[in-house]
Design a protein around this motif. Structure first.
Motif, short mmCIF file in Angstrom:
data_model
loop_
_atom_site.label_atom_id
_atom_site.label_comp_id
_atom_site.label_asym_id
_atom_site.label_seq_id
_atom_site.Cartn_x
_atom_site.Cartn_y
_atom_site.Cartn_z
N TYR A 13 0.84 -1.19 0.00
CA TYR A 13 0.00 0.00 0.00
C TYR A 13 0.88 1.24 0.00
N THR A 14 0.61 2.18 -0.89
CA THR A 14 1.34 3.44 -0.94
C THR A 14 0.54 4.50 -0.20
N VAL A 15 1.16 5.12 0.81
CA VAL A 15 0.50 6.13 1.63
C VAL A 15 0.19 7.35 0.80
N LYS A 16 -1.06 7.80 0.92
CA LYS A 16 -1.53 8.98 0.20
C LYS A 16 -1.73 10.13 1.18
N SER A 17 -1.80 11.34 0.68
CA SER A 17 -2.04 12.51 1.50
C SER A 17 -3.32 12.32 2.31
N GLY A 18 -3.26 12.56 3.60
CA GLY A 18 -4.43 12.44 4.46
C GLY A 18 -4.58 11.08 5.12
N ASP A 19 -3.77 10.09 4.70
CA ASP A 19 -3.84 8.76 5.31
C ASP A 19 -3.31 8.76 6.73
N THR A 20 -3.88 7.90 7.56
CA THR A 20 -3.34 7.59 8.88
C THR A 20 -3.36 6.08 8.98
N LEU A 21 -2.68 5.53 9.98
CA LEU A 21 -2.73 4.07 10.15
C LEU A 21 -4.16 3.63 10.43
N SER A 22 -4.93 4.49 11.07
CA SER A 22 -6.32 4.17 11.35
C SER A 22 -7.12 4.03 10.05
N THR A 23 -6.97 4.99 9.13
CA THR A 23 -7.74 4.92 7.88
C THR A 23 -7.29 3.74 7.04
N ILE A 24 -6.00 3.44 7.06
CA ILE A 24 -5.49 2.29 6.30
C ILE A 24 -6.03 0.99 6.90
N GLN B 118 -9.50 0.46 5.81
CA GLN B 118 -9.62 0.03 4.42
C GLN B 118 -9.43 -1.48 4.29
N PHE B 119 -8.55 -2.04 5.11
CA PHE B 119 -8.23 -3.45 4.96
C PHE B 119 -9.02 -4.37 5.89
N SER B 120 -9.45 -3.84 7.07
CA SER B 120 -10.14 -4.74 8.00
C SER B 120 -11.48 -4.20 8.48
N GLY B 121 -11.79 -2.94 8.16
CA GLY B 121 -13.07 -2.37 8.58
C GLY B 121 -13.05 -1.80 9.98
N ASP B 122 -11.90 -1.88 10.68
CA ASP B 122 -11.79 -1.31 12.02
C ASP B 122 -10.33 -0.97 12.31
N ASN B 123 -10.02 -0.60 13.55
CA ASN B 123 -8.66 -0.21 13.92
C ASN B 123 -7.78 -1.38 14.36
N SER B 124 -8.23 -2.59 14.16
CA SER B 124 -7.52 -3.76 14.70
C SER B 124 -6.14 -4.00 14.10
N MET B 125 -5.84 -3.41 12.96
CA MET B 125 -4.55 -3.70 12.31
C MET B 125 -3.51 -2.60 12.54
N ILE B 126 -3.81 -1.56 13.29
CA ILE B 126 -2.87 -0.45 13.46
C ILE B 126 -1.52 -0.94 13.99
N ASP B 127 -1.53 -1.66 15.11
CA ASP B 127 -0.27 -2.12 15.71
C ASP B 127 0.46 -3.10 14.80
N LEU B 128 -0.28 -3.95 14.12
CA LEU B 128 0.32 -4.94 13.23
C LEU B 128 1.00 -4.25 12.04
N VAL C 106 -15.95 14.27 8.59
CA VAL C 106 -14.95 13.59 9.40
C VAL C 106 -15.10 12.07 9.27
N ALA C 107 -16.33 11.57 9.28
CA ALA C 107 -16.55 10.13 9.15
C ALA C 107 -16.04 9.63 7.80
N GLY C 108 -16.27 10.39 6.74
CA GLY C 108 -15.84 9.97 5.41
C GLY C 108 -14.34 10.07 5.20
N ARG C 109 -13.71 11.09 5.75
CA ARG C 109 -12.29 11.31 5.50
C ARG C 109 -11.39 10.60 6.51
N TYR C 110 -11.77 10.62 7.80
CA TYR C 110 -10.90 10.09 8.85
C TYR C 110 -11.46 8.88 9.59
N GLY C 111 -12.76 8.70 9.55
CA GLY C 111 -13.36 7.58 10.27
C GLY C 111 -13.81 7.94 11.67
#
Length: 194
Positions: free
Chosen positions: A32-43, A46-56, A174-179
């Protein structure tokens, strides 16, 4: 703030690419290539539907500060199956190391609260923090084309500058851009805008 159309197009394109990449091989990691505005939370969303993958994601990509990723950086994202197995395999390593600070943990001034669930209290703290930074909490604040308490682009408000519409549009933006408001606050702290 960027145009809502650009944001929606980029989000749709990214989600479509993520779905497409995920269907090619169930056992392959995604790049995955990080885009402007991305955070580990938004990424993670995108991949799991929640924040469960941030630490991983942070561990797999040697990210020491989960609040700091850079545009253009390439991250390896595990597939859903691998991510589910990872916490079991890494449990002893995680117990030995101190837990990293989550993106949603934000230092904010204490807010007097009644009996409110913890997530609602955190969200309202982050939302109020942004309102204070953007307009000192004033619904009537203006700055060029940015209007109101959350300094929203006037085109988002469609001519309705009422308090209720500002709240509704800000929550939707905020929900659409950051979650979440917490993720928006983290982004604001890193960039000086949201």
């Amino acid at each position: 703030m960027k145009s809502l159309k650009t944001i929606l197009f980029a989000t749709t394109l990214t989600a479509g690419l993520g779905i497409f990449m995920g269907t090619t091989d169930a056992h392959a990691d995604s790049l995955y290539t990080v885009k402007s505005g991305d955070t580990l939370s938004t990424i993670s969303h995108q991949f799991s539907g929640d924040n469960s993958m941030i630490d991983l994601i942070a561990k797999d990509n040697n990210i020491s500060n989960i609040n700091m990723i850079f545009e253009g950086e390439q991250l390896t994202i595990r597939t859903a199956d691998e991510a589910k197995q990872a916490p079991v395999q890494q449990e002893s390593a995680q117990q030995a190391a101190p837990a990293p600070v989550q993106e949603t943990e934000v230092q904010a001034a204490p807010v007097a609260q009644e009996t409110v669930p913890a997530t609602a209290a955190t969200t309202s703290s982050a939302k109020e923090w942004i309102a204070q930074k953007e307009s000192s909490g004033s619904y009537g604040a203006t700055n060029g084309k940015y209007i109101g308490r959350y300094q929203l682009d006037a085109s988002y408000l469609n001519g309705d500058y009422s308090e209720a519409n500002q709240e509704r549009v800000a929550d939707s933006y905020v929900a659409g851009r950051y979650g979440s408001w917490e993720a928006a606050q983290s982004f604001w702290m890193a960039n000086g805008w949201y």
